[in-house]
Motif scaffolding. Structure first.
Motif, PDB file in Angstrom:
ATOM      1  N   LYS A  65      34.823  26.914  40.936  1.00 11.22           N
ATOM      2  CA  LYS A  65      33.814  27.962  41.112  1.00 11.22           C
ATOM      3  C   LYS A  65      32.678  27.969  40.105  1.00 11.22           C
ATOM      4  CE  LYS A  65      37.027  31.150  38.870  1.00 11.22           C
ATOM      5  NZ  LYS A  65      38.209  31.961  39.107  1.00 11.22           N
ATOM      6  N   GLU A  66      32.633  27.039  39.163  1.00  7.33           N
ATOM      7  CA  GLU A  66      31.608  27.180  38.126  1.00  7.33           C
ATOM      8  C   GLU A  66      30.512  26.121  38.157  1.00  7.33           C
ATOM      9  OE1 GLU A  66      34.714  29.286  34.955  1.00  7.33           O
ATOM     10  OE2 GLU A  66      33.854  27.343  34.436  1.00  7.33           O
ATOM     11  N   MET A  67      30.619  25.128  39.029  1.00  8.30           N
ATOM     12  CA  MET A  67      29.658  24.026  38.948  1.00  8.30           C
ATOM     13  C   MET A  67      28.355  24.308  39.705  1.00  8.30           C
ATOM     14  SD  MET A  67      31.763  20.488  38.733  1.00  8.30           S
ATOM     15  CE  MET A  67      32.017  20.238  40.484  1.00  8.30           C
ATOM     16  N   TYR A  68      27.249  23.907  39.097  1.00 11.77           N
ATOM     17  CA  TYR A  68      25.948  23.924  39.764  1.00 11.77           C
ATOM     18  C   TYR A  68      25.803  22.604  40.502  1.00 11.77           C
ATOM     19  CZ  TYR A  68      24.223  28.041  37.313  1.00 11.77           C
ATOM     20  OH  TYR A  68      24.032  29.312  36.850  1.00 11.77           O
ATOM     21  N   THR A  69      26.122  22.654  41.792  1.00 13.03           N
ATOM     22  CA  THR A  69      26.099  21.441  42.610  1.00 13.03           C
ATOM     23  C   THR A  69      24.983  21.558  43.635  1.00 13.03           C
ATOM     24  OG1 THR A  69      28.450  21.051  42.294  1.00 13.03           O
ATOM     25  CG2 THR A  69      27.468  20.105  44.273  1.00 13.03           C
ATOM     26  N   PHE A  70      24.278  20.472  43.845  1.00 11.79           N
ATOM     27  CA  PHE A  70      23.175  20.493  44.816  1.00 11.79           C
ATOM     28  C   PHE A  70      23.042  19.112  45.469  1.00 11.79           C
ATOM     29  CE2 PHE A  70      20.188  18.091  42.189  1.00 11.79           C
ATOM     30  CZ  PHE A  70      20.739  18.257  40.921  1.00 11.79           C
ATOM     31  N   ILE A  71      22.385  19.123  46.598  1.00  8.08           N
ATOM     32  CA  ILE A  71      22.157  17.858  47.299  1.00  8.08           C
ATOM     33  C   ILE A  71      20.796  17.320  46.879  1.00  8.08           C
ATOM     34  CG2 ILE A  71      21.858  16.790  49.568  1.00  8.08           C
ATOM     35  CD1 ILE A  71      24.723  17.682  49.004  1.00  8.08           C
ATOM     36  N   ASP A  72      20.772  16.070  46.462  1.00 13.49           N
ATOM     37  CA  ASP A  72      19.510  15.396  46.174  1.00 13.49           C
ATOM     38  C   ASP A  72      18.804  15.211  47.513  1.00 13.49           C
ATOM     39  OD1 ASP A  72      17.472  13.573  45.758  1.00 13.49           O
ATOM     40  OD2 ASP A  72      18.597  12.430  44.253  1.00 13.49           O
ATOM     41  N   SER A  73      17.726  15.957  47.749  1.00  7.04           N
ATOM     42  CA  SER A  73      17.132  15.986  49.085  1.00  7.04           C
ATOM     43  C   SER A  73      16.511  14.638  49.451  1.00  7.04           C
ATOM     44  CB  SER A  73      16.092  17.104  49.165  1.00  7.04           C
ATOM     45  OG  SER A  73      15.083  16.854  48.211  1.00  7.04           O
ATOM     46  N   LEU A  74      16.331  13.773  48.476  1.00  8.51           N
ATOM     47  CA  LEU A  74      15.704  12.487  48.792  1.00  8.51           C
ATOM     48  C   LEU A  74      16.687  11.469  49.355  1.00  8.51           C
ATOM     49  CD1 LEU A  74      13.199  12.188  45.844  1.00  8.51           C
ATOM     50  CD2 LEU A  74      12.831  13.012  48.170  1.00  8.51           C
ATOM     51  N   ASN A  75      17.973  11.603  48.965  1.00 13.53           N
ATOM     52  CA  ASN A  75      18.916  10.606  49.513  1.00 13.53           C
ATOM     53  C   ASN A  75      20.250  11.210  49.947  1.00 13.53           C
ATOM     54  OD1 ASN A  75      20.162  11.179  47.150  1.00 13.53           O
ATOM     55  ND2 ASN A  75      19.848   9.189  46.198  1.00 13.53           N
ATOM     56  N   GLY A  76      20.374  12.535  49.849  1.00 10.59           N
ATOM     57  CA  GLY A  76      21.582  13.189  50.347  1.00 10.59           C
ATOM     58  C   GLY A  76      22.768  13.138  49.401  1.00 10.59           C
ATOM     59  N   ASP A  77      22.619  12.560  48.191  1.00 10.57           N
ATOM     60  CA  ASP A  77      23.732  12.514  47.238  1.00 10.57           C
ATOM     61  C   ASP A  77      24.089  13.913  46.751  1.00 10.57           C
ATOM     62  OD1 ASP A  77      23.763   9.802  47.373  1.00 10.57           O
ATOM     63  OD2 ASP A  77      22.819   9.453  45.403  1.00 10.57           O
ATOM     64  N   SER A  78      25.374  14.148  46.508  1.00  8.34           N
ATOM     65  CA  SER A  78      25.793  15.402  45.883  1.00  8.34           C
ATOM     66  C   SER A  78      25.784  15.204  44.369  1.00  8.34           C
ATOM     67  CB  SER A  78      27.185  15.800  46.367  1.00  8.34           C
ATOM     68  OG  SER A  78      27.581  16.981  45.682  1.00  8.34           O
ATOM     69  N   LEU A  79      24.978  16.008  43.675  1.00 13.20           N
ATOM     70  CA  LEU A  79      24.831  15.913  42.226  1.00 13.20           C
ATOM     71  C   LEU A  79      25.249  17.234  41.588  1.00 13.20           C
ATOM     72  CD1 LEU A  79      21.314  14.181  42.050  1.00 13.20           C
ATOM     73  CD2 LEU A  79      23.581  13.098  42.098  1.00 13.20           C
ATOM     74  N   THR A  80      25.634  17.171  40.310  1.00 15.71           N
ATOM     75  CA  THR A  80      26.077  18.383  39.608  1.00 15.71           C
ATOM     76  C   THR A  80      25.521  18.383  38.192  1.00 15.71           C
ATOM     77  OG1 THR A  80      28.100  18.616  40.921  1.00 15.71           O
ATOM     78  CG2 THR A  80      28.135  19.592  38.712  1.00 15.71           C
ATOM     79  N   LEU A  81      25.016  19.561  37.762  1.00 11.40           N
ATOM     80  CA  LEU A  81      24.618  19.731  36.363  1.00 11.40           C
ATOM     81  C   LEU A  81      25.885  19.685  35.532  1.00 11.40           C
ATOM     82  CD1 LEU A  81      22.055  22.692  36.468  1.00 11.40           C
ATOM     83  CD2 LEU A  81      21.624  20.228  36.590  1.00 11.40           C
ATOM     84  N   ARG A  82      25.907  18.899  34.473  1.00  8.30           N
ATOM     85  CA  ARG A  82      27.165  18.683  33.763  1.00  8.30           C
ATOM     86  C   ARG A  82      27.737  19.998  33.210  1.00  8.30           C
ATOM     87  NH1 ARG A  82      24.729  15.642  28.343  1.00  8.30           N
ATOM     88  NH2 ARG A  82      23.842  17.525  27.451  1.00  8.30           N
ATOM     89  N   PRO A  83      29.010  20.304  33.555  1.00  5.96           N
ATOM     90  CA  PRO A  83      29.654  21.504  32.999  1.00  5.96           C
ATOM     91  C   PRO A  83      30.351  21.207  31.678  1.00  5.96           C
ATOM     92  CG  PRO A  83      31.013  20.573  34.743  1.00  5.96           C
ATOM     93  CD  PRO A  83      29.805  19.685  34.628  1.00  5.96           C
ATOM     94  N   GLU A  84      30.506  19.936  31.326  1.00  8.36           N
ATOM     95  CA  GLU A  84      31.149  19.518  30.082  1.00  8.36           C
ATOM     96  C   GLU A  84      30.733  18.089  29.790  1.00  8.36           C
ATOM     97  OE1 GLU A  84      32.991  16.627  31.397  1.00  8.36           O
ATOM     98  OE2 GLU A  84      34.822  17.362  30.432  1.00  8.36           O
TER      99      GLU A  84
END
Ligand code: ATP
Ligand code: MG
Length: 423
Positions: A65-84
């Motif tokens: 429940k804590e990760m900032y996850t988003f889809i890279d709209s240019l290639n559809g990859d799932s990326l996450t701002l590092r939580p650690e």
């Protein structure tokens, strides 16, 4: 009026009144890490999401429940701002083959991101300094890490406000045997479990014991203890670690409930805790993760590390007034009249080349108002140039924080005069 904007909730600006405190603390950290032979590693703030899921574990607060996850709209990859910081560091170590015929002692420092409810000591962008020591089986490195963190508290003046808690999680098989016993125990107590507990009793039963829910404390206290399942080698590792910490003169308490929740931890785990910050008391937490590098695609290699929450340490340093007064420049350069600005600017460059710090007054302003600014700047000296000084090739030196006669000296002699006055 145009619209004003606000920072994202839980993400803080550090303004000049506080940033010098951060610089002081970070300077102490850099000195410490150099003294223990750690090298800096800098990895991106964004990684692919599966890396964090794999490294941190699917059934953890962070991944659930804590990760900032988003889809890279240019290639559809799932990326996450590092939580650690451990996942990215180990990804880089494996990717660049840094353990080929080598060990590594690495450190990082920077922002981490977790979507949590903001409160004192808990933010959505926060900062960690962390280390990862790779390729060392221990328990000597485990003890050195404790000695290093204890040394930091000593250097900062915090020793009396922190305490060390340690535990051993044993190896894979020992944890598996304990896990079975624990699940059987949780099944008997399923009626008292909260929702989180019920959800995790099969997927991550250790984490159920890590609960902060007061209603579950007694159940957790009486649960089967991992320490009763440790075999000879694990026991020896733990005893060896403890003996070294004792010899080094670092006090600790054993906390059999300290599990750190994540699947990959094994053997030594520890937390530095303070009672001075309310609920957010853990300022540094870590442990051994001998299987993790292999899980991330590397050759098997031992590993141990920790993460330190920098905001919490800064809060503690502020609370105990252990931070130095704000740093100010040596010289405020007052200048007025035809040609004075350029004359002063050249003089300022001279002074800086001699190792002095200088704020030159920029723009218009009477002598009187400039002297007021000089005083407010905290500078030790005002150096004053007007049309007269330009004609004679001189400057006036006036001490701002001490009784001292004004000196008028040749421009070329200003730096040397100031350096001798400073001494
Ligand atoms: P907590 O139990 O406080 O949530 P954690 O187990 O999630 O901590 P770790 O993942 O071990 O924390 O991170 C190491 C350290 O980073 C913590 O001990 C703490 O000092 C700091 N930290 C973790 N989350 C935050 C946050 N949201 N804001 C500020 N500091 C944090
Ligand atoms: Mg947390």
């Amino acid at each position: 009026m145009a619209q004003k904007y606000q920072a994202v909730k839980g993400m803080n600006d550090v303004l000049p009144a506080e940033s010098y405190q951060w610089e002081f603390f970070e300077g102490k950290l850099r000195e410490l890490l150099a003294d223990y032979g750690y090298q800096n590693i800098r990895t991106p703030i964004v990684e692919t999401t599966p890396l964090f899921v794999r490294a941190i574990g699917e059934v953890t607060d962070v991944v659930e429940k804590e990760m900032y996850t988003f889809i890279d709209s240019l290639n559809g990859d799932s990326l996450t701002l590092r939580p650690e910081g451990t996942a990215g560091t180990l990804r880089a170590v494996v990717e660049h083959n840094l353990l080929y015929n080598a060990t590594q002692k690495l450190w990082y420092m920077g922002p981490m991101f977790r979507h949590e409810r903001p409160q004192k000591g808990r933010y959505r962008q926060f900062h960690q300094m962390g280390v990862e020591a790779l390729g060392f089986g221990g328990p000597d490195i485990d003890a050195e890490i404790i000695a290093m963190t204890a040394d930091l508290w000593r250097r900062l003046g915090l020793s009396q406000y922190v305490r060390l808690e340690i535990n051993s999680l044993g190896n894979q098989e020992e944890r598996a045997a304990h896990r079975q016993a624990l699940i059987a125990y949780l099944e008997q107590h399923v009626d008292v479990l909260d929702e989180d507990g019920k959800r995790r009793m099969y997927s991550n039963p250790l984490r159920v014991l890590d609960t902060k829910n007061p209603a579950l404390q007694q159940m957790a206290n009486e649960a089967p203890k991992l320490s009763d399942y440790l075999g000879e080698a694990s026991r020896a590792h733990y005893e060896g670690w403890k003996a070294m910490i004792r010899e080094l003169g670092v006090d600790f308490v054993e906390n059999p409930r300290l599990v750190r929740g994540l699947d990959y931890y094994n053997q030594s785990v520890f937390e530095w805790v303070t009672s001075e910050l309310g609920a957010q008391g853990t300022i540094c937490a870590g442990g051994r993760y001998d299987g993790l590098i292999e899980q991330l695609g590397g050759k098997p290699a031992a590993g141990i590390g920790f993460g330190m929450g920098l905001e919490r340490v800064v809060l503690l340093l502020q609370d105990k007034q252990l931070l130095p007064a704000q740093r100010s420049v040596d010289i405020y350069l007052v200048n007025q009249g035809e040609g004075a600005a350029l004359y002063a600017m050249k003089l300022a460059q001279n002074l800086r080349a001699a190792g002095l710090s200088v704020v030159q007054h920029l723009g218009e302003g009477s002598f009187k108002s400039q002297m007021k600014k000089a005083d407010g700047s905290g500078a030790q000296f005002a150096v004053i140039v007007g049309e007269n000084e330009i004609k004679t090739g001189q400057a006036v030196i006036k001490a701002l924080r001490a009784e001292m006669d004004q000196h008028t000296v040749a421009a070329e002699a200003v730096a040397a005069t100031l350096i001798s006055l400073k001494a």
